[in-house]
Design a protein around this motif. Structure first.
Motif, mmCIF file in Angstrom:
data_model
loop_
_atom_site.group_PDB
_atom_site.id
_atom_site.type_symbol
_atom_site.label_atom_id
_atom_site.label_comp_id
_atom_site.label_asym_id
_atom_site.label_seq_id
_atom_site.Cartn_x
_atom_site.Cartn_y
_atom_site.Cartn_z
ATOM 1 N N GLY A 79 65.193 50.231 26.218
ATOM 2 C CA GLY A 79 64.997 50.988 27.653
ATOM 3 C C GLY A 79 63.778 50.339 28.602
ATOM 4 O O GLY A 79 64.128 50.279 29.744
ATOM 5 N N ILE A 80 62.582 49.744 27.696
ATOM 6 C CA ILE A 80 61.593 49.149 28.601
ATOM 7 C C ILE A 80 62.048 47.944 29.127
ATOM 8 O O ILE A 80 61.844 47.552 30.348
ATOM 9 N N VAL A 134 62.226 57.324 31.270
ATOM 10 C CA VAL A 134 62.306 58.744 30.689
ATOM 11 C C VAL A 134 62.083 58.284 29.175
ATOM 12 O O VAL A 134 63.061 57.764 28.474
ATOM 13 N N VAL A 135 61.006 59.090 28.666
ATOM 14 C CA VAL A 135 60.569 58.932 27.515
ATOM 15 C C VAL A 135 60.425 60.184 26.688
ATOM 16 O O VAL A 135 59.582 61.114 27.253
ATOM 17 N N ALA A 136 60.957 60.462 25.559
ATOM 18 C CA ALA A 136 61.095 61.898 24.723
ATOM 19 C C ALA A 136 59.471 62.065 24.274
ATOM 20 O O ALA A 136 59.348 63.483 24.270
ATOM 21 N N TYR A 162 54.739 58.112 23.855
ATOM 22 C CA TYR A 162 54.389 56.852 23.180
ATOM 23 C C TYR A 162 55.481 55.779 23.592
ATOM 24 O O TYR A 162 56.304 55.288 23.001
ATOM 25 N N PRO A 163 55.366 55.525 24.942
ATOM 26 C CA PRO A 163 56.368 54.660 25.448
ATOM 27 C C PRO A 163 56.112 52.906 24.791
ATOM 28 O O PRO A 163 55.131 52.617 24.228
ATOM 29 N N ASN A 164 57.156 52.320 24.665
ATOM 30 C CA ASN A 164 57.130 50.994 23.994
ATOM 31 C C ASN A 164 56.518 51.080 22.432
ATOM 32 O O ASN A 164 55.860 50.045 22.068
ATOM 33 N N HIS A 214 53.770 47.961 21.866
ATOM 34 C CA HIS A 214 53.899 46.779 22.486
ATOM 35 C C HIS A 214 53.192 46.711 23.876
ATOM 36 O O HIS A 214 52.559 45.634 24.113
ATOM 37 N N ARG A 215 53.347 47.754 24.428
ATOM 38 C CA ARG A 215 52.474 47.822 25.918
ATOM 39 C C ARG A 215 51.844 49.282 25.927
ATOM 40 O O ARG A 215 52.538 50.217 25.562
ATOM 41 N N THR A 216 50.848 49.295 26.786
ATOM 42 C CA THR A 216 50.326 50.552 27.068
ATOM 43 C C THR A 216 50.754 51.273 28.259
ATOM 44 O O THR A 216 51.780 50.503 29.053
ATOM 45 N N LEU A 217 50.601 52.626 28.440
ATOM 46 C CA LEU A 217 51.216 53.265 29.591
ATOM 47 C C LEU A 217 50.651 52.426 30.905
ATOM 48 O O LEU A 217 51.571 52.141 31.825
#
Length: 108
Positions: free
Chosen positions: A15-16, A34-36, A39-41, A63-66
């Motif tokens: 997704g990212i 859209v992240v459930a 914690y994206p990525n 892997h990456r921060t918000l």
């Protein structure tokens, strides 16, 4: 090309990556992920390394921060679900690739 509004559902690598590529291809577009969860990525595959102690802090599995992601110009909606019925009711055209496009090169 006219600017687009693109929504990538899912904050894992796929997704990212899709959202980052959309930002590259259409810098004037509106890209939202859209992240459930919150914690994206986040690298789910790294959990065994955290459990074994090779990774000391679970937050290092991101892997990456918000902040990294929003700095690219994309919007990130954490703690948000996107059921298919919501997409249809909102007028989104859901695109679900089932095979590689015919112009893709594959290697064996």
């Amino acid at each position: 090309m006219a600017s687009r509004r693109i929504v990538a559902v899912g904050g894992s690598d796929a997704g990212i990556s899709a959202a980052l590529r959309a930002c590259e291809l259409d810098p004037d577009g509106e890209v939202t992920v859209v992240v459930a969860d919150a914690y994206p990525n986040f690298s789910i595959c790294g959990i065994p390394y955290y459990v074994s102690g090779e990774v000391c802090r679970w937050s290092d599995l991101a892997h990456r921060t918000l902040a990294d992601l929003t700095a690219t110009g994309m919007q990130v909606r954490t703690d948000t679900l996107a059921p298919a019925s919501t997409c249809s009711a909102s007028g989104f055209r859901c695109v679900m690739p089932t095979a590689a496009p015919s112009n893709c090169r594959t290697t064996h």
